[in-house]
Design a protein around this motif. Structure first.
Motif, mmCIF file in Angstrom:
data_model
loop_
_atom_site.group_PDB
_atom_site.id
_atom_site.type_symbol
_atom_site.label_atom_id
_atom_site.label_comp_id
_atom_site.label_asym_id
_atom_site.label_seq_id
_atom_site.Cartn_x
_atom_site.Cartn_y
_atom_site.Cartn_z
ATOM 1 N N GLU A 93 17.686 -78.397 30.850
ATOM 2 C CA GLU A 93 17.183 -77.065 31.318
ATOM 3 C C GLU A 93 18.475 -75.901 31.225
ATOM 4 O O GLU A 93 18.515 -75.065 30.685
ATOM 5 C CB GLU A 93 16.663 -77.091 32.483
ATOM 6 C CG GLU A 93 15.187 -77.735 32.561
ATOM 7 C CD GLU A 93 14.532 -77.903 33.937
ATOM 8 O OE1 GLU A 93 13.347 -78.424 33.930
ATOM 9 O OE2 GLU A 93 15.466 -78.201 35.029
ATOM 10 N N PHE A 111 18.352 -77.617 38.473
ATOM 11 C CA PHE A 111 17.916 -77.464 36.970
ATOM 12 C C PHE A 111 18.484 -78.943 36.445
ATOM 13 O O PHE A 111 19.706 -79.183 36.861
ATOM 14 C CB PHE A 111 18.603 -76.418 36.396
ATOM 15 C CG PHE A 111 17.951 -75.039 36.620
ATOM 16 C CD1 PHE A 111 16.639 -74.802 36.555
ATOM 17 C CD2 PHE A 111 18.998 -74.105 37.272
ATOM 18 C CE1 PHE A 111 16.274 -73.568 36.850
ATOM 19 C CE2 PHE A 111 18.364 -73.085 37.584
ATOM 20 C CZ PHE A 111 17.103 -72.534 37.548
ATOM 21 N N ALA A 163 11.729 -79.158 27.654
ATOM 22 C CA ALA A 163 12.369 -77.764 28.440
ATOM 23 C C ALA A 163 12.218 -76.585 27.443
ATOM 24 O O ALA A 163 11.593 -75.583 28.194
ATOM 25 C CB ALA A 163 13.821 -77.928 28.744
#
Ligand SMILES: Nc1ncnc2c1ncn2[C@@H]1O[C@H](COP(=O)(O)OP(=O)(O)OP(=O)(O)O)[C@@H](O)[C@H]1O
Ligand SMILES: NCC(=O)N[C@@H]1O[C@H](COP(=O)([O-])[O-])[C@@H](O)[C@H]1O
Ligand SMILES: [Mg+2]
Length: 387
Positions: free
Chosen positions: A292, A288, A19
């Motif tokens: 993240e 998300f 990420a």
């Protein structure tokens, strides 16, 4: 762009690094062994004993990171307070990492200081003290080393004859340098959940939809999102999660664990970082995933909202023996299935019950979550680890 020193380089760290890489951050991954999963995708790596404060000081001075992101608990976290003073941001805060490294600190904070409902508990530093502690909390009860995770050294005492064994098992499974255990009354829960809670620097705290999970040997086997939880229980859990994350401070994602019982919600423990059961978010259940979200919160990137997009499940792929070169069969069969995905973590060695990968399934919101979970569990059986 920022430099991140990641302390712990397992599967959770690996997804966090991916990420971070995607938005141009630099990551140095650290663990006690070479070629750990997160090291395979990071800019650089260090192999050190993270319980050794001098070693930690050395690599912090060497890399001069903007952020220190702990990925495991067994770290000499006392050093974190100094790093904070030096201007480095410890994620989510030095206090959060330090208090959750040791079950005693976080449990006393939750139960005594914040007044959250927890299982009745005692501590013991010897087999004799354990006898006394068990007599006080009652049988059945659960014994855990103060420093351990993923169920290591954890056992349930069902009769008095189990006490001696439980002490020995806890001693062997202890990760850190503390020889002390917590004894908790056994909570006869209907289900357990992880409430992923995101604290932000300049924005309100956000909650993800609850994640249900099933554990064996103190380690998670399947997780699913959303878990079916009553509005009353959700409200209670969110309130407790808000209190404990506020007390710990800082910005980041926390995995707050609860038991749901007929008498209400019990706080169990929390991770000030992405949670293993939260790997279900890799199935695309949310806008998300948990890695993240952690990254955004850490970097103070605003998270406007967290939306639930799908029903999803994860099921673990465990090794069944020792190997220095594990290989995997059955991947094509898994890849051929609809609404299914998988991760192989790339751990260089295996040992019995070591988590080596995870299968992910998803379906549209409203699909029976048990069906989605059952599928993940069945699909995970298609993958064989060759030792
Ligand atoms: N007091 C208790 N009563 C009933 N079950 C318990 C109790 N404590 C722990 N368990 C069971 O054992 C599991 C693991 O316990 P816990 O989360 O404390 O261990 P852990 O080693 O910190 O695990 P992890 O690091 O994976 O979160 C719980 O999810 C729950 O299923
Ligand atoms: N419950 C905590 C948890 O799941 N932590 C995850 O497991 C790794 C250790 O795995 P290993 O023991 O196989 O090296 C940790 O590095 C972290 O990613
Ligand atoms: Mg736990």
């Amino acid at each position: 762009m920022s430099k991140i020193l990641l302390l712990g380089s397992g599967e959770l760290g690996k997804e966090f690094v991916i990420a971070a890489q995607r938005i141009g951050q630099t990551v140095i991954a650290v663990d006690s062994y070479e070629n750990a999963p997160a090291m395979q995708v990071a800019h650089g790596f260090e192999v050190i004993n993270m319980l050794d404060g001098a070693e930690l000081d050395r690599i912090v001075a060497k890399h001069q990171p903007d952020f220190i992101v702990p990925e495991i608990e067994a770290i000499r976290t006392e050093r974190f307070y100094d790093y904070e003073k030096q201007g480095i941001t410890v994620v989510p805060s030095a206090k959060a990492a330090n208090f959750t490294m040791n079950r005693k600190a976080i449990r006393d904070l939750a139960a005594k200081e914040l007044g959250l409902r927890t299982a009745n508990y005692r501590y013991a530093t010897s087999a004799e003290e354990l006898q006394k502690a068990v007599a006080e909390v009652g049988i059945p009860c659960v014994v855990k080393p103060l420093m351990s995770s993923s169920g290591k050294g954890q056992s349930t005492i069902k009769t008095e004859t189990d006490i001696e064994k439980a002490w020995q098992y806890a001693e062997e499974g202890s990760r850190g340098d503390i020889v002390e255990v917590i004894v908790e009354a056994f909570v006869n829960f209907n289900s357990e959940i992880t409430l992923l809670t995101v604290t932000q620097n300049n924005n309100p705290t956000l909650f993800c939809a609850p994640i249900g999970h099933r554990q064996e040997r103190g380690d998670y086997q399947e997780s699913w999102q959303p878990a079916i939880v009553s509005d009353k229980d959700i409200a209670e859990a969110q309130e407790m999660a808000r209190k404990v994350t506020e007390a710990l401070g800082g910005a980041g994602l926390f995995g707050v664990e609860f038991f749901l019982t007929d008498e209400g919600v019990y706080f169990s423990e929390l991770s000030p970082r992405p949670h293993d059961t939260g790997m279900v978010t890799l199935a695309g259940t949310q806008n998300f995933n948990e890695f993240e979200l952690h990254l955004r919160a850490v970097l103070s990137l605003p998270i406007f909202e967290i939306t639930l997009e799908k029903a999803g499940a994860s099921a673990v792929i465990l090794a069944h023996g020792n190997s220095n070169n594990p290989t995997y069969s059955g991947i094509s069969a898994v890849a051929a299935l609809p609404k299914t995905d998988f991760r192989i973590f790339g751990k260089p060695t295996s040992r019995p019950y070591r988590r080596m990968g995870v299968v992910l399934t998803h379906d549209s919101l409203g699909t029976n979550i048990e069906t989605v979970t059952e599928k993940a569990k069945e699909v995970a059986k298609l993958i064989t680890i060759n030792l």
